[in-house]
Motif scaffolding. Structure first.
Motif, mmCIF file in Angstrom:
data_model
loop_
_atom_site.group_PDB
_atom_site.id
_atom_site.type_symbol
_atom_site.label_atom_id
_atom_site.label_comp_id
_atom_site.label_asym_id
_atom_site.label_seq_id
_atom_site.Cartn_x
_atom_site.Cartn_y
_atom_site.Cartn_z
ATOM 1 N N GLN A 71 0.843 -1.196 0.000
ATOM 2 C CA GLN A 71 0.000 0.000 0.000
ATOM 3 C C GLN A 71 0.876 1.243 0.000
ATOM 4 N N ILE A 72 0.483 2.234 -0.767
ATOM 5 C CA ILE A 72 1.142 3.533 -0.696
ATOM 6 C C ILE A 72 0.204 4.523 -0.012
ATOM 7 N N VAL A 73 0.786 5.413 0.792
ATOM 8 C CA VAL A 73 0.030 6.455 1.502
ATOM 9 C C VAL A 73 0.437 7.800 0.921
ATOM 10 N N ILE A 74 -0.526 8.538 0.402
ATOM 11 C CA ILE A 74 -0.275 9.842 -0.212
ATOM 12 C C ILE A 74 -0.814 10.912 0.725
ATOM 13 N N SER A 75 0.013 11.901 1.079
ATOM 14 C CA SER A 75 -0.409 12.953 2.018
ATOM 15 C C SER A 75 0.067 14.304 1.516
ATOM 16 N N TYR A 76 -0.710 15.330 1.874
ATOM 17 C CA TYR A 76 -0.391 16.711 1.499
ATOM 18 C C TYR A 76 -1.065 17.614 2.521
ATOM 19 N N ILE A 77 -0.344 18.632 2.984
ATOM 20 C CA ILE A 77 -0.874 19.514 4.031
ATOM 21 C C ILE A 77 -2.204 20.120 3.596
ATOM 22 N N GLY A 78 -3.203 19.998 4.470
ATOM 23 C CA GLY A 78 -4.513 20.564 4.190
ATOM 24 C C GLY A 78 -5.451 19.639 3.442
ATOM 25 N N TYR A 79 -4.962 18.408 3.120
ATOM 26 C CA TYR A 79 -5.782 17.460 2.382
ATOM 27 C C TYR A 79 -5.847 16.135 3.134
ATOM 28 N N GLU A 80 -6.908 15.377 2.868
ATOM 29 C CA GLU A 80 -7.054 14.066 3.478
ATOM 30 C C GLU A 80 -6.026 13.109 2.874
ATOM 31 N N SER A 81 -5.348 12.337 3.731
ATOM 32 C CA SER A 81 -4.425 11.320 3.234
ATOM 33 C C SER A 81 -5.210 10.224 2.523
ATOM 34 N N LYS A 82 -4.562 9.608 1.525
ATOM 35 C CA LYS A 82 -5.228 8.550 0.769
ATOM 36 C C LYS A 82 -4.310 7.331 0.714
ATOM 37 N N THR A 83 -4.874 6.148 0.972
ATOM 38 C CA THR A 83 -4.136 4.885 0.925
ATOM 39 C C THR A 83 -4.622 4.074 -0.275
ATOM 40 N N ILE A 84 -3.666 3.624 -1.123
ATOM 41 C CA ILE A 84 -3.997 2.878 -2.337
ATOM 42 C C ILE A 84 -3.172 1.596 -2.356
ATOM 43 N N SER A 85 -3.845 0.493 -2.586
ATOM 44 C CA SER A 85 -3.157 -0.796 -2.684
ATOM 45 C C SER A 85 -2.604 -0.995 -4.087
ATOM 46 N N PHE A 86 -1.494 -1.775 -4.171
ATOM 47 C CA PHE A 86 -0.914 -2.080 -5.477
ATOM 48 C C PHE A 86 -0.428 -3.525 -5.467
ATOM 49 N N THR A 87 -0.417 -4.119 -6.636
ATOM 50 C CA THR A 87 0.151 -5.450 -6.848
ATOM 51 C C THR A 87 0.982 -5.396 -8.118
ATOM 52 N N GLY A 88 2.281 -5.624 -7.970
ATOM 53 C CA GLY A 88 3.172 -5.503 -9.104
ATOM 54 C C GLY A 88 3.307 -4.061 -9.534
ATOM 55 N N SER A 89 3.909 -3.857 -10.682
ATOM 56 C CA SER A 89 4.046 -2.501 -11.213
ATOM 57 C C SER A 89 2.678 -1.997 -11.667
ATOM 58 N N LYS A 90 2.440 -0.712 -11.373
ATOM 59 C CA LYS A 90 1.105 -0.204 -11.665
ATOM 60 C C LYS A 90 1.149 1.298 -11.914
ATOM 61 N N ALA A 91 0.469 1.746 -12.965
ATOM 62 C CA ALA A 91 0.284 3.170 -13.239
ATOM 63 C C ALA A 91 -1.091 3.566 -12.711
ATOM 64 N N LEU A 92 -1.121 4.382 -11.674
ATOM 65 C CA LEU A 92 -2.375 4.712 -10.998
ATOM 66 C C LEU A 92 -3.145 5.843 -11.657
ATOM 67 N N GLY A 93 -2.517 6.546 -12.596
ATOM 68 C CA GLY A 93 -3.193 7.657 -13.260
ATOM 69 C C GLY A 93 -3.379 8.852 -12.330
ATOM 70 N N LYS A 94 -4.478 9.571 -12.509
ATOM 71 C CA LYS A 94 -4.738 10.753 -11.684
ATOM 72 C C LYS A 94 -5.312 10.342 -10.332
ATOM 73 N N ILE A 95 -4.730 10.892 -9.274
ATOM 74 C CA ILE A 95 -5.184 10.589 -7.910
ATOM 75 C C ILE A 95 -5.662 11.879 -7.282
ATOM 76 N N ARG A 96 -6.927 11.959 -6.938
ATOM 77 C CA ARG A 96 -7.503 13.171 -6.358
ATOM 78 C C ARG A 96 -7.400 13.123 -4.835
ATOM 79 N N LEU A 97 -6.851 14.175 -4.240
ATOM 80 C CA LEU A 97 -6.835 14.323 -2.783
ATOM 81 C C LEU A 97 -7.901 15.325 -2.383
#
Length: 895
Positions: A71-97
């Motif tokens: 799992q990767i955890v994406i965080s940015y000040i003032g925004y809700e953190s988001k956790t996304i699971s991955f298996t193998g190499s993966k292009a997640l595209g646009k991720i909205r926070l």
């Protein structure tokens, strides 16, 4: 040997091949959902490891992991953190926070140690946050109080009186018992604690966010907020260059235009921002015209990493005509928009009741980063308020349909000999202005240091000095030349003095008037002999020390907070007191003889000094990543307000006043997951030895009702939640259930508009319901993005257990329950690929179904079987109907 070497070589190749095969490469682009703009500098971390990356200028990231899944955890000040699971190499595209609904770190550019926000302390409080985007979208033609209606235990009423005449209650406590702060500066009235939202009509233009801390709150100041603390965080000098043009329109000929620009920060650390607004409208009710401006100027300077300075000045000069509450039967006869405070002279509109005010506010913030562990934040502030409200002196002549007949008034005034009107001088009618002016200076400073990895310590001071002036002048003579008044003098103990044979003294006449205009009032000065009715000043000085210590380790945090304050009062009466020579009977003056000049020098009251304190403590515990439990306890000993110290608007000290005692208990629980958050708060607040003052109209005269020695007990539960079932849909809801009652006995005093006491009595109020706020509210709202940059939203609210606003009584009158639906549509049209230029459109429709309801009553007349009623309410009761269906539309060009 050769075979061994070959086998080792192949083994190494197999190992590296396995490692290469086991690696995963995860990539994506982090964007802000509303604008689709990239978020550079966002943090990406593989959960449970130290492997991480940050997004580049275009929001892109690539991260490599040896693990085949995780799992990767994406965080940015003032925004809700988001956790996304991955298996193998993966292009997640646009991720909205999504923006964090409570965090305000990213909007607090200066004064971070002064602006008491909930996230400034790890031990939580009951809090709701309204961000700039929601304020700008939903405000329409309303004042800033309207943005708080979708908050648990917050009730907004009284808007039918005119622009900015609304009232806010938090947990059943009126706004004089809720602390309001502007960038760390207290802005409640020093004399009575009240808020006049018309003075802050520009707040919606300059607010970056509003945070409502219900109950004990997290404020470190030496203030005793019973209902809670509302923090207005304004814009400061913004770091990015750009600006905007805004145009808005609404029902009843309302329009508003705004221009704003930010220079951005230069390489030398300087930057400026400014904003200017003009608005005007006819008002929803008849005869409630209004007009005003708002100006904002900010200059910032960052000489180095340790120091940050920002100076700003803002003001919102305005005038608006007012509507008084009326009986339900009157509304039934003339319509719900009926207002009889105006009329016509030679066909031109003229109002008897107008509020006008100009209150410039300036503050200088300094943030000093002393070291990695210590910071000092200081704000120096000042405000200068000038203005007041108009009303009549003399008999009102009305037309058959109840409006003021100014043609007849002018004719009557012109028939008075020499145009000399006044009490006992031929009568007549004038419009007077009751002036309230003040000069207020203060400083707030907070030092914060980390004593260890787990302990943070704060200490600070809060200093204020305030000088207020109150007097009346003539606003319009309506054909008269002069206005004269007699007065019966009194001594320091409020005993009337009688000299000669009549006991009345002519204090002079005036032929000077002043238009009810905020810009005129800002610079006008009057001599004592040009004032009428009354003239008194007061000096209020305040000094407070506050401190806080918080311990936080792993999943546990606890804090202790305390403050000590001293408040000094003195009153100066220039109008109604005789000097000692007259009291001794040595003066031979008689009726109609001008008083000596020394009468207007004034008499100083005794000085009063009160000491108060408050202590608060709390603890919180986090279970896992989703569950948080907390509890807070607090006790306040709060000094009485100035207006309650001196009896009956005189220099006589009220012997019944003492410090008010407030004891609060709170328990809370928060749950947070990726798509759902919820908060539950329980509270119990006991408030003893308090004073309640209300007003009402009877036979077209204004009266004040004051209850002393009142005890209130408020308890309840609050729930709020947010759910995002899919990325483009967000659902929010709240529920608050309160039980707010008076306890014991109370002394009730009635006084008129001229500050004369009419009656005094002791009442049993035990079990009486607290009015002016609905004790049960529930609301639900949804925001749905139909397609990129186009969204619709709607809010539903239901109000019940609303009682009349009549102060402390045993048997209060319950108003009918009601519900409201508001809707809005937003669209943003980009003008360039970087989203720096756009045109934003917004349309609001409030009270969609045009529901007819009573928003508040100022009387509690029971309905007898023979009485005419409206929804079970005796039509003799006075109050306001709420607004019917209203609309607003706006367009904003960002560049």
């Amino acid at each position: 040997m050769k075979n061994i070497t070959q086998n080792l070589f192949f083994a190494i190749i197999m190992v590296f091949s396995t490692v290469s095969f086991a690696q995963s490469i995860v990539s994506g682009t982090v964007i802000e959902p509303e604008t689709n703009m990239p978020l550079p500098g966002a943090n990406i971390l593989i959960k449970g490891t130290s492997i991480g990356a940050t997004t580049d200028f275009d929001g892109n990231f690539t991260i490599t992991s040896d693990a085949t899944s995780g799992q990767i955890v994406i965080s940015y000040i003032g925004y809700e953190s988001k956790t996304i699971s991955f298996t193998g190499s993966k292009a997640l595209g646009k991720i909205r926070l999504e923006q964090n609904e409570t965090s305000l770190d990213e909007v607090v550019i200066v004064g971070s140690g002064i602006i008491d926000l909930a996230e400034g302390r790890k031990t939580p409080v009951a809090v709701s946050t309204i961000r700039a985007k929601e304020i700008q979208q939903k405000i329409g033609s309303q004042d800033i109080s309207a943005t708080m209606v979708n908050t648990p235990s917050v009730y907004v009423s009284g808007a039918s009186g005119g622009f900015g005449d609304s009232q806010i209650s938090v947990r059943g406590f009126e706004q004089d018992n809720t602390a309001y702060l502007l960038n760390g500066q207290p802005i409640n009235g020093m004399e009575d604690g009240k808020m006049y939202w018309s003075n802050w009509s520009g707040m919606n233009d300059i607010a970056s966010a509003i945070q409502i801390q219900r109950g004990l709150g997290s404020s470190k100041l030496a203030i005793s907020s019973v209902g809670g603390t509302v923090n207005f965080v304004t814009k400061s000098t913004e770091s990015q260059q750009g600006g905007f043009l805004y145009g808005g329109f609404a029902n009843d000929n309302y329009y508003k235009s705004t221009v704003g620009y930010n220079s951005g920060k230069s390489e030398s650390g300087w930057g400026t921002s400014f904003l200017f607004t003009h608005w005007q409208g006819d008002g929803y009710n008849d005869g409630t015209y209004g007009q005003g401006q708002n100006y904002f100027f900010s200059i910032g300077y960052t000489p180095n990493e340790k120091h940050n300075f920002n100076f700003l000045i803002t003001g919102a000069p305005q005038w608006h005509d007012q509507n008084w509450s009326k009986s339900i039967s009157t509304y039934q006869e003339y319509g719900r928009k009926y207002n009889n405070n105006y009329g016509y002279y030679n066909g031109e509109y003229m109002s008897e009741r107008r509020n006008f005010y100009h209150k410039p506010v300036a503050n200088l913030n300094w943030d000093y980063k002393i070291s990695e562990k210590s910071n000092l934040s200081t704000v120096l502030y000042a405000s200068w308020g000038r203005g007041g409200g108009t009303g009549n002196l003399g008999s009102v002549i009305r037309t058959d349909d109840g409006y003021i007949d100014y043609d007849a008034i002018y004719a009557e005034n012109e028939a008075i000999e020499d145009g000399a009107g006044g009490y006992g001088y031929g009568g007549g009618y004038i419009t007077r202005s009751s002036i309230n002016a003040h000069s207020w200076y203060g400083a707030v400073s907070n030092f914060e240091t980390e004593l260890s990895d787990y302990i943070t310590f704060n200490v600070g001071l809060d200093l204020r000095t305030y000088y207020g002036e109150h007097y009346r002048v003539v606003e319009n003579f309506h054909g008269l030349e002069t206005w004269n008044e007699n007065i019966t003098l009194r001594d320091q103990n409020n005993n009337h003095q009688r000299y000669g044979y009549a006991g009345e003294y002519k204090i002079g006449s005036t032929n000077r008037d002043m238009a009810a205009n905020p810009w005129t009032a800002m610079f006008a000065e009057f001599r004592e002999d040009e004032k009428i009715g009354y003239s008194n000043d007061e000096r209020i000085s305040y000094g407070g020390l506050f401190t806080q210590m918080e311990y936080s380790k792993d999943n546990f945090s606890t804090f202790f907070q305390g403050s000590l304050s001293s408040q000094h009062h003195q009153r100066f009466d220039h109008y109604q007191y005789a000097d000692q020579s007259l009291i001794d009977g040595t003066s031979p003056q008689g009726t109609g003889t001008p008083l000596p000049d020394n009468i207007t020098d004034g008499v100083d009251s005794e000085k009063v000094n009160n000491v108060g304190f408050n202590v608060k403590a709390g603890a919180a515990y986090i279970i896992g990543d989703s569950h948080k439990f907390f509890g807070n306890i607090g006790y306040y000993s709060r000094q009485p307000y100035h207006d309650n110290i001196y009896l009956n608007f005189t220099n006589q000290i009220n012997p019944l006043t003492e410090n008010e005692k407030i004891f609060g208990l709170e328990l809370g629980y928060s749950f947070a997951s990726q798509n759902f958050t919820a908060n539950v708060n329980l509270y119990r607040t006991s408030w003893k030895d308090r004073v309640v003052t209300t007003s009402y109209i009877e036979d077209e005269f204004l009266f004040y009702k004051t209850n002393q020695g009142v005890e209130q007990l408020h308890s309840g539960i609050e729930i709020d939640a947010a759910y995002r079932p899919i990325m483009d849909l967000k659902i929010k809801g709240f529920l608050s259930l309160g039980d707010w009652e008076y306890k014991g006995n109370a002394e009730t005093r009635i006084s008129d508009e001229n500050q004369n006491v009419i009656s005094t009595e002791v009442q049993d109020v035990d079990g009486g319901k607290v009015g002016n706020a609905a004790q049960f509210t529930v609301g639900i709202g949804a925001d749905y993005r139909i397609f990129e940059r186009f969204s619709v939203d709607a809010d539903f609210r239901f109000y019940d257990k609303l009682y009349a606003s009549v102060g402390a009584v045993k048997d209060n009158l319950e108003l009918p329950s009601y519900n409201l639906v508001d809707m809005g549509v937003s669209y943003s049209l980009p003008l360039d690929n970087d989203f720096k230029k756009s045109i934003d459109f917004r349309f609001n429709l409030n009270n969609v179904f045009d529901y007819v309801y009573l928003s508040d009553l100022s009387s509690n007349i029971a309905a007898e079987p023979e009485d005419e009623t409206y929804k079970g309410i005796n039509v003799a009761n006075q109050g306001y109907f709420g607004f019917g269906r209203t609309w607003s539309a706006s367009v904003r060009f960002n560049f």
